[in-house]
Design a protein around this motif. Sequence first.
Motif: not given
Length: 108
Positions: A75-86
């Motif tokens: 099922g769904k596994n969340a991965l935080s990517v908020d620190t990545l630039n465009e």
Amino acid sequence: SGTCNAVISGEGMVNVLQGVGLEDIDNEITLSLTPNPAKDIVYLTTNFETDKVNITVTDSKGVKVIYQNIPLHKGKNALSVDTLNEGTYIITIQNENIHINTKLVISK
């Protein structure tokens, strides 16, 4: 072990080394990244689970910007990517049994 087919939504490459250690996956491994492009969180949705996988996010210069060793659940596994630039990144998911590479786009 038998042959496994792989289905990835979006661009990606899968190399299944063995089926050992994976739950019953009906000989087909699926992985999707949503949303893609992502902003803060990307969900890796799979039809298999395993105790430990290495998740590596690599930028366009080949620099590892995220590395996690976590269990992967069906099922769904969340991965935080908020620190990545465009930009465009490669997500690699691997353990002794599986190796998956797929593209992730970050758009802020």
